[in-house]
Motif scaffolding. Structure first.
Motif, PDB file in Angstrom:
ATOM      1  N   ARG A  83       2.201  56.968  98.344  1.00 40.05           N
ATOM      2  CA  ARG A  83       2.100  57.842  97.169  1.00 40.05           C
ATOM      3  C   ARG A  83       3.039  59.035  97.360  1.00 40.05           C
ATOM      4  O   ARG A  83       3.235  59.514  98.482  1.00 40.05           O
ATOM      5  N   LEU A  84       3.580  59.489  96.241  1.00 37.32           N
ATOM      6  CA  LEU A  84       4.452  60.659  96.287  1.00 37.32           C
ATOM      7  C   LEU A  84       3.594  61.909  96.434  1.00 37.32           C
ATOM      8  O   LEU A  84       2.680  62.144  95.642  1.00 37.32           O
ATOM      9  N   GLN A  85       3.895  62.686  97.454  1.00 38.17           N
ATOM     10  CA  GLN A  85       3.150  63.907  97.713  1.00 38.17           C
ATOM     11  C   GLN A  85       4.019  65.124  97.397  1.00 38.17           C
ATOM     12  O   GLN A  85       5.233  65.104  97.573  1.00 38.17           O
ATOM     13  N   MET A  86       3.366  66.190  96.915  1.00 37.45           N
ATOM     14  CA  MET A  86       4.041  67.454  96.649  1.00 37.45           C
ATOM     15  C   MET A  86       3.310  68.562  97.397  1.00 37.45           C
ATOM     16  O   MET A  86       2.085  68.608  97.415  1.00 37.45           O
ATOM     17  N   ALA A  87       4.084  69.454  97.993  1.00 34.67           N
ATOM     18  CA  ALA A  87       3.541  70.672  98.592  1.00 34.67           C
ATOM     19  C   ALA A  87       4.331  71.839  98.005  1.00 34.67           C
ATOM     20  O   ALA A  87       5.562  71.788  97.937  1.00 34.67           O
ATOM     21  N   ASN A 121       6.689  54.656 102.628  1.00 35.85           N
ATOM     22  CA  ASN A 121       6.549  55.672 103.670  1.00 35.85           C
ATOM     23  C   ASN A 121       7.826  55.847 104.478  1.00 35.85           C
ATOM     24  O   ASN A 121       8.023  56.874 105.124  1.00 35.85           O
ATOM     25  N   LEU A 122       8.692  54.832 104.478  1.00 36.43           N
ATOM     26  CA  LEU A 122       9.930  54.892 105.245  1.00 36.43           C
ATOM     27  C   LEU A 122      11.086  55.492 104.442  1.00 36.43           C
ATOM     28  O   LEU A 122      12.177  55.700 104.983  1.00 36.43           O
ATOM     29  N   ALA A 123      10.860  55.752 103.162  1.00 35.57           N
ATOM     30  CA  ALA A 123      11.955  56.188 102.290  1.00 35.57           C
ATOM     31  C   ALA A 123      12.458  57.579 102.673  1.00 35.57           C
ATOM     32  O   ALA A 123      11.700  58.432 103.140  1.00 35.57           O
ATOM     33  N   GLU A 124      13.754  57.780 102.453  1.00 42.54           N
ATOM     34  CA  GLU A 124      14.359  59.097 102.594  1.00 42.54           C
ATOM     35  C   GLU A 124      14.512  59.694 101.200  1.00 42.54           C
ATOM     36  O   GLU A 124      15.021  59.034 100.291  1.00 42.54           O
ATOM     37  N   LEU A 125      14.075  60.954 101.038  1.00 40.84           N
ATOM     38  CA  LEU A 125      14.025  61.577  99.716  1.00 40.84           C
ATOM     39  C   LEU A 125      15.160  62.580  99.541  1.00 40.84           C
ATOM     40  O   LEU A 125      15.523  63.287 100.483  1.00 40.84           O
ATOM     41  N   ASP A 126      15.683  62.617  98.322  1.00 41.44           N
ATOM     42  CA  ASP A 126      16.758  63.543  98.004  1.00 41.44           C
ATOM     43  C   ASP A 126      16.576  64.030  96.568  1.00 41.44           C
ATOM     44  O   ASP A 126      16.146  63.257  95.694  1.00 41.44           O
ATOM     45  N   ILE A 127      16.890  65.288  96.322  1.00 43.66           N
ATOM     46  CA  ILE A 127      16.772  65.872  94.987  1.00 43.66           C
ATOM     47  C   ILE A 127      18.172  66.055  94.414  1.00 43.66           C
ATOM     48  O   ILE A 127      19.021  66.711  95.027  1.00 43.66           O
ATOM     49  N   VAL A 128      18.413  65.461  93.251  1.00 38.83           N
ATOM     50  CA  VAL A 128      19.678  65.647  92.534  1.00 38.83           C
ATOM     51  C   VAL A 128      19.345  66.178  91.141  1.00 38.83           C
ATOM     52  O   VAL A 128      18.194  66.490  90.844  1.00 38.83           O
ATOM     53  N   GLU A 129      20.320  66.275  90.286  1.00 36.64           N
ATOM     54  CA  GLU A 129      20.110  66.845  88.947  1.00 36.64           C
ATOM     55  C   GLU A 129      19.057  66.070  88.157  1.00 36.64           C
ATOM     56  O   GLU A 129      19.237  64.887  87.858  1.00 36.64           O
ATOM     57  N   GLN A 176       8.172  70.731  97.674  1.00 34.35           N
ATOM     58  CA  GLN A 176       8.684  69.853  98.730  1.00 34.35           C
ATOM     59  C   GLN A 176       8.030  68.489  98.557  1.00 34.35           C
ATOM     60  O   GLN A 176       6.807  68.388  98.411  1.00 34.35           O
ATOM     61  N   TYR A 177       8.846  67.434  98.573  1.00 31.92           N
ATOM     62  CA  TYR A 177       8.355  66.075  98.344  1.00 31.92           C
ATOM     63  C   TYR A 177       8.274  65.302  99.654  1.00 31.92           C
ATOM     64  O   TYR A 177       9.095  65.480 100.563  1.00 31.92           O
ATOM     65  N   SER A 178       7.305  64.422  99.708  1.00 30.61           N
ATOM     66  CA  SER A 178       7.180  63.489 100.832  1.00 30.61           C
ATOM     67  C   SER A 178       6.420  62.266 100.321  1.00 30.61           C
ATOM     68  O   SER A 178       5.959  62.234  99.175  1.00 30.61           O
ATOM     69  N   VAL A 179       6.296  61.264 101.173  1.00 32.33           N
ATOM     70  CA  VAL A 179       5.522  60.076 100.814  1.00 32.33           C
ATOM     71  C   VAL A 179       4.475  59.850 101.891  1.00 32.33           C
ATOM     72  O   VAL A 179       4.767  59.893 103.093  1.00 32.33           O
ATOM     73  N   HIS A 180       3.245  59.651 101.457  1.00 36.63           N
ATOM     74  CA  HIS A 180       2.146  59.361 102.381  1.00 36.63           C
ATOM     75  C   HIS A 180       1.266  58.290 101.759  1.00 36.63           C
ATOM     76  O   HIS A 180       0.874  58.397 100.597  1.00 36.63           O
ATOM     77  N   VAL A 240      -3.871  64.496  95.770  1.00 35.40           N
ATOM     78  CA  VAL A 240      -4.223  63.207  95.165  1.00 35.40           C
ATOM     79  C   VAL A 240      -3.031  62.258  95.213  1.00 35.40           C
ATOM     80  O   VAL A 240      -3.194  61.036  95.304  1.00 35.40           O
ATOM     81  N   GLY A 241      -1.813  62.801  95.171  1.00 38.93           N
ATOM     82  CA  GLY A 241      -0.608  61.962  95.236  1.00 38.93           C
ATOM     83  C   GLY A 241      -0.320  61.272  93.911  1.00 38.93           C
ATOM     84  O   GLY A 241      -1.222  60.987  93.117  1.00 38.93           O
TER      85      GLY A 241
END
Length: 454
Positions: free
Chosen positions: A373-377, A436-444, A366-370, A423-424
């Protein structure tokens, strides 16, 4: 001989060509905000007005007017439009009052409304490799002129005087405003290709692949990121099967940043050693005690070797670089490594290895921004395979351990992976972008960050 040379050259070119690891599409939303904020931050029109009446070396005074001053500068209205293959066409609409003593001895007041137009060419600086805007063809177009000079008296003389005065004053006064605004905008690209650390493991640098391309709807900037380990070794990006491309369903004028799966894979290679883990704890979360007695419930052979319960030590080593994959709506982290278990002996004695398994498993990302920096969980998707490489307790069916190892990964290993990922991963530093305001989407094969304005 010639055809062999051609084949070798073509092969070399094929190997050195690489698709961009990151792509940036700048829409008019961001460009408008940047130029507006640069105009406001620089206070350039007010500064130009203040300089208008000062004597400047090498600049001759204007005949027919003395004590010239500029006041009442109107708030500018800025209009931008993209010029395909060039950059941005810019028009600044404003107004002001020019005062002074005229050639007929009276106090003069000229109220003008004007447009300043220029082409802002988007280039790549040859020295720094950074993107930059450069203005060309600045013109000042008069929209209206009002004056308190008596036009009914000597109208030709007055009109000629006004025309001469304004065409001498305004270009030198207003065109530098365009350049000054671009200086502010260009400064916000200054840190783009500076290495950004990824913890203590290495760094990422965003390097332009080519000169930015301007279309009728956006500016596209292609990056070839340089992922470098702390020791200086560069991690190459794998060739993408399909080059990242922008989805078509985003609003016109909006801006997006694309990060390829190959690029994220290269970044996670920096953290590969950090994904290794030694677990000494007997009690872990909801798991049963990590002892030989618990293990014997899955492998009866353990009881024969250790009739009395012994604590377990588990060692996980990721021996192949992590890999990120993406399908629409889902991203996975593929890990390939070994899991070795040891029985703890009395003090002073080294733990005894029980068995070594090769494991292949997938984690959902799962991706987010904090903090920009790009964060992964991650969470466990599936344990794909287990194969026994060695055993000190004899042969056993490693498939019997699938449930035990799956639970261990969920409770003990994945939390450790998520701690490492905190660590991001760095995002390109340009135009003071607030990711931090970006909306994230996963495509191919691609993660899309739909950039939003403050």
């Amino acid at each position: 001989m010639l055809w062999i040379l051609c084949l070798a050259l073509c092969g070399l070119l094929t190997r050195t060509r690489a698709d961009p690891g990151a792509l940036l599409r700048l829409g008019m939303d961001i460009m408008n905000q940047e130029v507006q904020s640069a105009m406001a931050e620089s206070h350039i029109l007010e500064k130009m007005a203040a300089e208008a009446g000062k004597k400047r070396p090498g600049v001759k005074p204007i005949k027919g007017i003395t004590n010239m001053k500029v006041k009442d500068v109107k708030l500018p209205v800025i209009t931008l439009s993209f010029m395909p293959g060039v950059g941005i066409y810019q028009c600044i609409s404003t107004g002001m009052t020019i005062t002074g003593k005229s050639f007929i001895g009276k106090n003069m007041e000229i109220i003008v409304v004007l447009n300043i137009t220029a082409t802002n060419r988007f280039l790549q600086d040859e020295e720094t490799g950074l993107p930059k805007f450069k203005s060309e063809g600045c013109e000042v177009i008069l929209v209206s002129v009002k004056t308190n000079l008596p036009s009914n008296m000597m109208p030709n003389v007055i009109n000629k005087f006004l025309d001469s005065t304004l065409h001498k004053v305004l270009p030198g006064l207003m065109c530098p405003a365009i350049d000054a605004v671009l200086v502010y905008v260009n400064r916000k690209w200054a840190n783009l290709n500076a290495p950004i650390p990824v913890g203590q493991m290495g760094s990422v640098k965003y390097v332009l692949t080519s000169i930015p391309n301007t279309t009728a709807s956006y500016i596209q900037v292609d990056f070839t990121p340089v992922v470098q380990q702390q020791e200086g070794h560069t991690i190459e990006l794998a060739d993408a099967v399909v080059a990242p491309g922008f989805p078509e369903d985003y609003a016109e004028g909006s801006s997006q940043l694309l990060l390829s799966a190959a690029f994220l894979t290269a970044e996670l290679a920096l953290l590969q050693k950090s994904f290794n883990l030694n677990v000494h704890d007997t009690m872990i979360g909801e798991l049963p005690p990590q002892t030989t007695e618990t293990l014997a419930g899955f492998i009866p052979e353990v009881v024969e070797a250790y009739p009395k319960p012994k604590p377990l030590v588990t060692q996980i080593r990721i021996n192949k670089p992590p890999k990120v994959s993406m399908k629409t709506g889902k991203s996975l982290l593929h890990l390939h490594g070994t899991l070795e278990m040891f029985a703890v002996q009395r003090r002073g004695k080294a733990p005894v290895p029980l068995f070594l398994l090769e494991a292949l498993f997938k984690l959902k990302i799962q991706y987010s921004v904090h903090e920009n920096r790009l964060q992964m969980a991650t969470s466990l998707d599936r344990l794909l395979s287990l194969s026994r490489r060695s055993s000190s307790i004899g042969a056993f069916d490693e498939k019997e351990l699938t449930g035990f190892i799956t639970d261990f990964l969920q409770e003990a290993y994945i939390p450790a992976v998520n701690d490492v990922l905190q660590v991001g991963l760095p995002l390109p530093d340009f135009l003071d972008m607030n990711y931090n305001l970006a909306e994230l989407d996963i495509v191919e094969n691609t993660l899309v960050l739909d950039l939003k304005l403050d």
